[in-house]
Motif scaffolding. Structure first.
Motif, short mmCIF file in Angstrom:
data_model
loop_
_atom_site.label_atom_id
_atom_site.label_comp_id
_atom_site.label_asym_id
_atom_site.label_seq_id
_atom_site.Cartn_x
_atom_site.Cartn_y
_atom_site.Cartn_z
N GLY A 2 22.50 10.40 9.47
CA GLY A 2 22.25 11.31 8.53
C GLY A 2 22.11 12.68 9.04
O GLY A 2 21.62 12.69 10.16
N ALA A 3 22.48 13.65 8.51
CA ALA A 3 22.14 15.09 9.06
C ALA A 3 20.77 15.32 9.09
O ALA A 3 19.80 14.73 8.70
CB ALA A 3 22.73 16.10 8.03
N VAL A 4 20.56 16.01 10.21
CA VAL A 4 19.26 16.83 10.41
C VAL A 4 19.19 18.36 9.72
O VAL A 4 19.95 19.05 10.22
CB VAL A 4 18.97 16.88 11.94
N GLY A 26 29.54 19.96 3.05
CA GLY A 26 29.71 21.38 3.37
C GLY A 26 29.71 21.61 4.84
O GLY A 26 29.66 22.67 5.30
N LYS A 27 29.57 20.57 5.95
CA LYS A 27 29.50 20.81 7.24
C LYS A 27 30.70 20.69 7.86
O LYS A 27 31.68 20.15 7.19
CB LYS A 27 28.70 19.72 7.92
N THR A 28 31.01 21.58 8.80
CA THR A 28 32.17 21.43 9.54
C THR A 28 32.34 20.27 10.70
O THR A 28 31.37 20.08 11.57
CB THR A 28 32.30 22.74 10.45
N ALA A 29 33.47 19.74 10.73
CA ALA A 29 33.73 18.41 11.85
C ALA A 29 33.61 19.16 13.11
O ALA A 29 34.26 19.94 13.22
CB ALA A 29 34.94 17.74 11.29
N GLY A 111 33.30 14.39 13.66
CA GLY A 111 32.76 14.25 12.34
C GLY A 111 31.78 15.33 11.79
O GLY A 111 31.36 16.21 12.47
N ARG A 112 30.93 15.16 10.69
CA ARG A 112 30.17 16.04 10.00
C ARG A 112 28.90 15.94 10.25
O ARG A 112 27.96 16.82 9.99
CB ARG A 112 30.80 16.33 8.58
N THR A 113 28.53 14.80 10.90
CA THR A 113 27.05 14.33 11.20
C THR A 113 26.92 13.80 12.78
O THR A 113 27.76 13.17 13.18
CB THR A 113 26.44 13.65 10.09
N GLY A 114 25.69 13.83 13.08
CA GLY A 114 25.70 13.22 14.47
C GLY A 114 25.78 11.50 14.72
O GLY A 114 25.98 10.84 13.80
N VAL A 115 26.03 11.25 16.01
CA VAL A 115 26.22 9.92 16.29
C VAL A 115 24.94 9.29 17.10
O VAL A 115 25.32 7.86 17.75
CB VAL A 115 27.62 9.81 16.90
N GLU A 116 23.99 9.63 16.83
CA GLU A 116 22.76 9.35 17.61
C GLU A 116 22.54 7.87 17.27
O GLU A 116 22.09 6.88 18.12
CB GLU A 116 21.41 10.00 17.30
#
Length: 280
Positions: A2-4, A26-29, A111-116
Motif C-alpha cells: 500500500g502507498a505511504v 493517480g500516482k506515476t509508475a 509500478g505505482r506503489t512500493g515493493v517493501e
C-alpha cells in the motif's frame, strides 16, 4: 504494498478509521526496489549439515530460496491491503554464519506503489521454509530480525536503515536520545529506578475477572516475555472499569515492561486506550 501518504497519518485508514486499500491510480509508475533481511538462528552443527547438504530433507537452501521467491509473488494474497504488483525480479540470498542463516531478499517492480512488503514476505517465507526443513534436528531454531534495509523509487525517494540510524543519532536530531538512563537518574534523584528485564502483564476482562471464563491470553504473553529473558512479576486480571487503577499500580512497581491486553473494543466499559494514554 500500500502507498505511504505524504504526512504522518496512516494511509490505510479512511476518514472513519476503517481499513481500506489505498487508491494509487493517480500516482506515476516508476522503478521501485526494496531490500529486506532476517536471521534464522540454529545450532552450529545444523549449519554444518546445511553446508554439506546432509539434512534429512535435502537441498534445503535451494528450497528456501524458491519458497521466498514464491512468497514474494503471493504477497497480496497474504497481506490483505497490499496491491498485486507485477514483479520485475526477486532474489533471495542465504548466507551461512557460525550459528545462523542470514536471509536477504531484493524485490523490484515498475509500478505505482512500493515493493517493501514483497521483499519482507520473501524473507519471512524463506525463513519459515528453513525451519520446516531443519526442525527435525533442531526444533528450537528461531526466525527473527526481519526488517527492511533499504528502498528506492516513488515520490519519497531512497531510504536506508543505516542512513536513518545515522541521522537519528546525529547531535541536535529530534530523534537523538536526550540522555542516557544513568544521566537521567543523576538529574532526577527522586525518580524511581526501573527494574531491568522485569515485566507485568495486565489483562482487562470483566468476565475473566469474575470467573465467568478463563484468561488464556495473559499466560501466553507471560510465556513469550519469559522466552525473551523478561522476568514476569505476574499476570494481573482486572475488570474493565479497574484497568486505570491497575495500570497505575503496575507502574508503581517500576517494571521495565508493562503489556496490556483487552479492553479496546467499542463498548463504553472498554477503557484500556484511555488508561494507557493517561500515563504516556
Amino acid at each position: 504494498m500500500g502507498a505511504v501518504s505524504d504526512d504522518s497519518t496512516l494511509s490505510h485508514l479512511d476518514a472513519d478509521g476503517r481499513a481500506r486499500m489505498v487508491d494509487v491510480s493517480g500516482k506515476t509508475a516508476s522503478v521501485r526496489r526494496a531490500v529486506a533481511s532476517g536471521r534464522y538462528r540454529t545450532r552450529a552443527d545444523v549449519i554444518a549439515l546445511l553446508r554439506d547438504d546432509a539434512l534429512p530433507k535435502a537441498d534445503v537452501l535451494t528450497t528456501a530460496r524458491l519458497a521466498g521467491i514464491g512468497g514474494a509473488k503471493r504477497t497480496s494474497e497474504l497481506i490483505p491491503l497490499c496491491h498485486p504488483l507485477p514483479l520485475d525480479a526477486v532474489t533471495v540470498d542465504l548466507e551461512l554464519e557460525a550459528d545462523a542463516v542470514v536471509i536477504t531478499a531484493t524485490a523490484t517492480t515498475t509500478g505505482r506503489t512500493g515493493v517493501e512488503m514483497e521483499a519482507l514476505t520473501a524473507v519471512a517465507v524463506a525463513g519459515l521454509t528453513l525451519h520446516d526443513m531443519v526442525k527435525a534436528v533442531d526444533p528450537a531454531g528461531v526466525l527473527g530480525e526481519i526488517r527492511l534495509l533499504e528502498k528506492t523509487g516513488g515520490v519519497r525517494g531512497p531510504w536506508s536503515r543505516d542512513r536513518a540510524a545515522e541521522a537519528a543519532a546525529a547531535p541536535g536530531s529530534d530523534s537523538a536520545p536526550r540522555s542516557t538512563a544513568a544521566e537521567s537518574a543523576h538529574a532526577d534523584p527522586d525518580r524511581p529506578t526501573v527494574r531491568p528485564r522485569t515485566g507485568i502483564v495486565l489483562v482487562s476482562s470483566t468476565r475473566a475477572a469474575v470467573g465467568e471464563r478463563p484468561d488464556e491470553t495473559g499466560p501466553v504473553i507471560a510465556e513469550w516475555l519469559a522466552g525473551h529473558g523478561i522476568a514476569v512479576d505476574g499476570v494481573v486480571v482486572v475488570a474493565d472499569a479497574g484497568v486505570a487503577d491497575a495500570l497505575q499500580a503496575a507502574l508503581a512497581s517500576t517494571p521495565a515492561v508493562v503489556i496490556t491486553t483487552g479492553g479496546t473494543g467499542p463498548s463504553p466499559s472498554d477503557r484500556t486506550p484511555e488508561a494507557v494514554a493517561a500515563v504516556l
